[in-house]
Structures are given as C-alpha cells and as structure tokens.
Design a protein around this motif. Structure first.
Motif, PDB file in Angstrom:
ATOM      1  N   ARG B  77      34.837  50.604  21.187  1.00  0.00           N
ATOM      2  CA  ARG B  77      34.027  49.784  22.196  1.00  0.00           C
ATOM      3  C   ARG B  77      34.732  48.611  22.705  1.00  0.00           C
ATOM      4  O   ARG B  77      34.683  48.292  23.873  1.00  0.00           O
ATOM      5  N   ALA B  78      35.638  47.949  21.741  1.00  0.00           N
ATOM      6  CA  ALA B  78      36.121  46.772  21.895  1.00  0.00           C
ATOM      7  C   ALA B  78      37.319  47.314  22.957  1.00  0.00           C
ATOM      8  O   ALA B  78      37.912  46.329  23.674  1.00  0.00           O
ATOM      9  N   ALA B  82      33.076  51.426  30.114  1.00  0.00           N
ATOM     10  CA  ALA B  82      32.296  52.552  30.408  1.00  0.00           C
ATOM     11  C   ALA B  82      31.377  52.447  31.764  1.00  0.00           C
ATOM     12  O   ALA B  82      30.916  51.189  31.680  1.00  0.00           O
ATOM     13  N   LEU B  89      24.042  47.717  36.200  1.00  0.00           N
ATOM     14  CA  LEU B  89      24.254  46.190  36.785  1.00  0.00           C
ATOM     15  C   LEU B  89      23.121  45.459  36.671  1.00  0.00           C
ATOM     16  O   LEU B  89      21.918  46.030  36.921  1.00  0.00           O
ATOM     17  N   TYR B  90      23.112  44.144  36.392  1.00  0.00           N
ATOM     18  CA  TYR B  90      22.049  43.214  36.496  1.00  0.00           C
ATOM     19  C   TYR B  90      21.808  42.955  37.963  1.00  0.00           C
ATOM     20  O   TYR B  90      22.512  42.092  38.575  1.00  0.00           O
ATOM     21  N   MET B  93      21.162  39.636  38.954  1.00  0.00           N
ATOM     22  CA  MET B  93      22.379  38.639  39.138  1.00  0.00           C
ATOM     23  C   MET B  93      23.321  38.785  40.169  1.00  0.00           C
ATOM     24  O   MET B  93      23.275  39.853  40.738  1.00  0.00           O
ATOM     25  N   ASP B  97      28.515  37.161  38.564  1.00  0.00           N
ATOM     26  CA  ASP B  97      28.142  36.979  37.240  1.00  0.00           C
ATOM     27  C   ASP B  97      28.195  38.252  36.587  1.00  0.00           C
ATOM     28  O   ASP B  97      28.300  38.174  35.207  1.00  0.00           O
ATOM     29  N   ASP B 100      31.658  38.445  35.233  1.00  0.00           N
ATOM     30  CA  ASP B 100      31.888  37.366  34.332  1.00  0.00           C
ATOM     31  C   ASP B 100      31.224  37.674  33.131  1.00  0.00           C
ATOM     32  O   ASP B 100      31.777  37.316  32.146  1.00  0.00           O
ATOM     33  N   LEU B 101      29.942  38.031  33.017  1.00  0.00           N
ATOM     34  CA  LEU B 101      29.122  38.473  31.830  1.00  0.00           C
ATOM     35  C   LEU B 101      30.136  39.431  30.899  1.00  0.00           C
ATOM     36  O   LEU B 101      30.330  39.284  29.763  1.00  0.00           O
ATOM     37  N   TYR B 102      30.807  40.531  31.496  1.00  0.00           N
ATOM     38  CA  TYR B 102      31.601  41.417  30.904  1.00  0.00           C
ATOM     39  C   TYR B 102      32.810  40.748  30.276  1.00  0.00           C
ATOM     40  O   TYR B 102      33.313  41.209  29.160  1.00  0.00           O
ATOM     41  N   ARG B 104      33.050  37.625  29.282  1.00  0.00           N
ATOM     42  CA  ARG B 104      32.435  36.722  28.397  1.00  0.00           C
ATOM     43  C   ARG B 104      32.243  37.621  26.940  1.00  0.00           C
ATOM     44  O   ARG B 104      32.579  37.390  25.900  1.00  0.00           O
ATOM     45  N   ILE B 105      31.701  38.876  27.219  1.00  0.00           N
ATOM     46  CA  ILE B 105      31.419  39.748  26.170  1.00  0.00           C
ATOM     47  C   ILE B 105      32.850  40.321  25.593  1.00  0.00           C
ATOM     48  O   ILE B 105      32.957  40.233  24.066  1.00  0.00           O
ATOM     49  N   TYR B 106      33.812  40.259  26.318  1.00  0.00           N
ATOM     50  CA  TYR B 106      35.266  40.751  25.887  1.00  0.00           C
ATOM     51  C   TYR B 106      35.944  39.505  25.572  1.00  0.00           C
ATOM     52  O   TYR B 106      37.244  39.696  25.342  1.00  0.00           O
ATOM     53  N   ARG B 107      35.436  38.366  25.430  1.00  0.00           N
ATOM     54  CA  ARG B 107      36.052  36.962  24.914  1.00  0.00           C
ATOM     55  C   ARG B 107      37.314  36.787  25.754  1.00  0.00           C
ATOM     56  O   ARG B 107      38.391  36.381  25.259  1.00  0.00           O
ATOM     57  N   ARG B 149      33.612  46.596  36.824  1.00  0.00           N
ATOM     58  CA  ARG B 149      33.353  46.143  35.417  1.00  0.00           C
ATOM     59  C   ARG B 149      33.937  46.711  34.438  1.00  0.00           C
ATOM     60  O   ARG B 149      34.300  46.192  33.306  1.00  0.00           O
TER      61      ARG B 149
END
Lengths: 236, 311
Positions: B77-78, B82, B89-90, B93, B97, B100-102, B104-107, B149
């Motif tokens: 998954r890292a 997918a 999608l949110y 938002m 954003d 940007d969220l994803y 952040r999730i993937y650092r 995304r």
C-alpha cells in the motif's frame, strides 16, 4: 505521530468545510448553554448547582452523537473510507485521529460555553468583582469528567458507527444508547442503600465516578481499536 | 523492481460458500496496462482487495511489487495508488486539499506536495478550479482528480476499479486520453478492472478475463483474437440471394454468414481466405463492389468466452 497529525488535519478541514446543517447543533448548544441557561440560573450557574452540573456533563454527549457518526459511518456512506484504507496509513492512526479531533471539538465547545456563561452571568450582575465558577476545584473536576464522558461517548459512537449502515442509523442508535445509559445510571444510584451514599464524602463519590469513567473509557477505546480493522471495514 | 509486478498462485477467496476468487494464477509484467475483464460480480473488485492486502486470501498466495500480500501488505500500500469503485474524494474539501491530503499520507515534504499539485492539476486542465469544493464538480472531473490522486506520490503501480463506469462515451473518451497520457508520462504499471471492452481494447496491452471468480483466459488482445476469434469480413454488392447464401454456408472456412440488403457479413476461420468466396459469389450471379475486413472486437471475443463458459 505524523500519520495521526495527517488524519487530524483532514478531519479538521472536513469538519470546518461542512454544510450549514453541521453548524446548527453547535450554534444551538452555544446559545442555550453559553447564554440562555446562565441568564436563567444567574449566580446559581456560577456556583455550580446540581442542574448546571448535569448540563455540563450531558452536552458533550449530545454533540458527539452528531459528529462521531459523521466521522465514521458518514465516511463509509460517502465511500471515502475505502480509499483511505487502501493507502499506507495505519488503522490506528485513522481511528485515533478521528476520535481526537471529534473529542477535542466537542469538549472545546463545552469549555467555550462555560467561559461564555461566566461572562454572561458577570454582565448581568452589574459592577463589582469579577466572578468565576466556585468552588474552583469542583469546576476543574467537572472539566475532567466532561472530557472523560466525551471520550466515552466517542468510543461508544465508533463501535455503533461501525455497525451502522448510515449516519442517521448511527445517530439514532446513539441517542437510544444515551437514554438507556441515563436510565441505568439513575437506576443504579436509586438502588444504592442510603447508608452507602451517606457514608461517602463528595470527594470519594467524585473519585469513584472518575475511576469508573477511566475504566469504561479504556475498555471502549480498546474495543474500538480492535474493531476498526481494514479487513472488517472493507467487508462492512 | 521484480520482473512481474503482480504474481498470484492459485489465489482463492471465499465468502461463506461463495468463491469470489477461485484458483487465480496470473503474472502482470512491469510497465503495462493490464485489463481485468469480467461481468458484474465476477470477482474483479475482490481481486484488487486481495492484491492490496485489504482482504486475506483463503488459499493460495500473491506477491505484489515483490511483497507478500498476507505479511507485507503495508509495503504494498505504501508503493501503490488506488482508484477503487468510488472516487473516494472528500467532496466538502477543495481539489487542492484532496491531493494535498494524499501527499501528507505518503509523507511528501510540503514544497514537493505543492509542486506536484500544480503539475497534475495543470496537466489535467483543473488548475483554475483547484479551490473549488469537489462536490460541485462533474463526475468526469472528479474521476480525473481521483486518477491524479492515485498517481500523486509517484507509485510504480496503480489499481483502477472500473474508472469509467457509468460515463457517457464523450466523458469516457476524455478520461481515456488523460489516463493514457498520465500513465505514459509516469511510467507506471496499471491493473485496471473493467467491463468496458472498448476501454480494455484501447488501453490494455494484456487482458485477463474472469468469470465466477475463475480466470477464463489471459493474453495480449491481438493474440486472443487469433486464438479464440475468427476474421470478420463484409462484402458489399448486388444480387445477393438465398442460393448464394446456401453455397457460402457450405464452405468449410465459413463459420457464419449473414445476408443483409446488398451486404454479406462473414465470420471466417483463422486461415480463411476471401478470394475463393468472391469467386463463388460472382459464379453464382452476384456482383461484388467492395470488400471490408472488420476483425473481431474484444467484445465479440468476450461474448464468445462467456458463451463457452455457460456451456
């Protein structure tokens, strides 16, 4: 920690950009708890009579009912949870991020209402020394109790939301749960022999309540963490 | 990177008595678009869930990007993106954003996230709408954003589950164009579930067909045509009649022939030649004006396979 921050960032953004209906309940709570009730009770509000205490403990429950259901069942209903769990982020970070933001928001609202209530009571008293909640020790204990009940409601809300198909179903079950819980607490307190309650000091009663809440919080949060698993969510 | 991005061996997943995926063994080489075809309920989505490690197989095993789906699902998954059945999608938002969220999730670091948001949204002509709440967008725009995304953190592999399901042909064609250009540019391996055969034919260099959880066939679409399907030929002319039709039906290379007004539609065997058929038509009194080879579409092949399975 960085994963937890990411989910908290997302939850906060999502919460802030919610629809107008999301703000009606908090606005109503602020109006009632921060303005109307302090105006009604006046000094009794500041002096923490029994009625204000019950309200302070009950309000976070009401808020949580609306927000935790949206964070868990709502996200599943909107099909965003499936994509989130297909990413690298851990189950624990997703759950704790949601719980922390929801608890923080609802408890923060309670504290804000209390501070606003103090300001309103002082304004009605005219000139004189500035009054604050008294006794202060009881006020601080109430804040802790309020935080613990918020966390309890959030953890129970997670478990209910995981079993609910929609936000509405989750909210209905939670409201029903709150009524049942209220009746159970009332029943237990009524059934206690008078000799027991008479033999306990206020501090001891508060300590018992704190301990019970801490234990219940720990059990329900643990149960939420166990239930919030990818393999279960994807089948849900 | 391993030679096969995805490798499954006798992979099975059951829900009670129902086998959603049954003895699935496939190899998906790196850098291709692999199409996983099948009707609704065939087991396509369950396969993606198994490959992402969201579900555990009841039997068999799978390795994705060299990692075991049972014990190393986090690693998979890292390193993958997918776009599942729903865009995910949110909607409350903004587009910016959501991406940007994803990130952040993937650092991904802040400046890299910003640059990537701009790069992808500009490429998809969505940059000017980056501040809009996604809920206000059309379905096609949302799906483009969801593809962006999935690719945001430069994964070597992405999973797409029916990316154009429910789209009208124009929106589907637009998404195909964007998908092709992004996939080519990013050089990723794509595992795409679809029941849109035109989509598979257009985008995929290899396809697998699944039915009732079982793999029916796998290969390059062209190879599948030659092995499973025949040639399609259309002869346009005049004076075609039942007598000519009967004579043509008797020829061994003709698998099927249909008479329409001034038109004969043939399905020939793989080695069938058109010349002798034209001679026969002319000798029988018909007049030939035009000959067209139409080939077998993946749709024909798919329907033939489904028919074979039903038998």
């Amino acid at each position: 920690m960085s994963d937890l921050r990411t989910i908290m960032w997302k939850e906060w953004k999502d919460l802030r950009s919610g629809t107008r209906s999301n703000f009606i309940l908090p606005l109503w709570i602020v109006t009632i708890m921060g303005i109307v009730l302090p105006l009604t009770f006046k000094l009794r509000w500041i002096n923490l009579d029994a009625a204000p205490i019950l309200i302070i403990l009950y309000v976070p429950f009401m808020l949580i009912t609306s927000f935790i259901g949206d964070a868990i069942a709502g996200e599943r209903e909107r099909h965003t949870l499936e994509t989130l769990i297909a990413s690298r982020i851990s189950d624990r970070a997703i759950l704790l991020g949601k719980v922390l933001v929801t608890v923080g928001f609802c408890w923060g609202m309670t504290v804000f209402c209390l501070l606003l209530g103090a300001v309103v009571v002082n304004l009605t008293q005219g000139p004189g020394p500035w009054l604050f909640y008294a006794p202060l020790n009881l006020f601080l204990v109430l804040l802790v109790l309020s935080l613990l009940t918020t966390l309890l409601a959030a953890s129970a809300g997670v478990l209910i939301s995981l079993k609910s198909a929609t936000v509405r179903q989750a909210a209905q079950t939670m409201i029903l749960g709150e009524i049942v819980l209220g009746l159970v607490v009332y029943g237990v307190v009524s059934l206690l022999p008078a000799s027991v309650t008479a033999s306990l000091t206020t501090s001891q009663i508060v300590l018992i309540i704190l301990l019970v809440l801490v234990v219940l919080d720990a059990i329900l949060l643990w149960a939420s963490l166990v239930s919030f698993r990818r393999s279960r969510l994807v089948l849900g | 990177m391993p030679e096969s991005t995805i490798h499954t061996e006798h992979l099975c997943r059951s829900f009670g008595r129902i086998a959603a995926v049954d003895d699935l063994s496939i190899d998906v080489p790196s850098g291709i678009v692999f199409g996983f075809l099948g009707p609704n309920g065939a087991g396509k989505t369950t396969t993606i869930h198994l490959l992402l490690g969201l579900l555990e197989p009841t039997q068999g095993q799978a390795r994705v990007l060299g990692f075991d789906t049972r014990s190393q699902a986090d690693e998979i998954r890292a390193r993958s993106g997918a776009l599942l059945e729903f865009s995910g999608l949110y909607e409350r938002m903004s587009a910016e954003d959501n991406l940007d969220l994803y990130g952040r999730i993937y650092r991904m670091p802040g400046p890299e996230r910003k640059a990537r948001v701009k790069e992808l949204l500009t490429h998809l002509d969505l940059w000017d709408r980056r501040k809009d709440k996604v809920g206000k967008w059309s379905r096609g725009m949302k799906q483009k954003l969801a593809v962006a995304r999935a690719l945001f953190h430069h994964p070597p592999l992405i999973f797409l589950d029916e990316p154009t399901a429910g789209f009208d042909p124009v929106a589907a064609a637009a998404l195909h164009a964007d998908l092709t250009s992004l996939v080519t540019r990013e050089g990723v391996t794509v595992f795409m579930n679809t029941h849109n055969l035109a989509e598979a034919e257009k985008l995929c260099s290899q396809v697998g067909v699944i039915r009732n959880g079982k793999l029916v066939t796998i290969g390059n679409p062209k190879e599948l045509h030659s092995s499973k399907g025949g040639q399609k030929v259309e002869i346009i002319g005049r004076d075609f009649n039942e007598h000519i039709l009967t004579a043509l039906q008797a020829r061994p290379e003709v698998k099927r022939v249909e008479l329409q007004i001034n038109r004969l539609l043939f399905e020939l065997g793989a080695d069938g030649k058109v010349g002798p058929l034209v001679t026969l038509i002319i000798q029988s009194g018909g007049e030939v004006e035009e000959i067209r080879r139409t080939g077998t579409s993946l749709e024909d092949l798919f329907l033939a396979l489904m028919k074979e399975e039903n038998k």
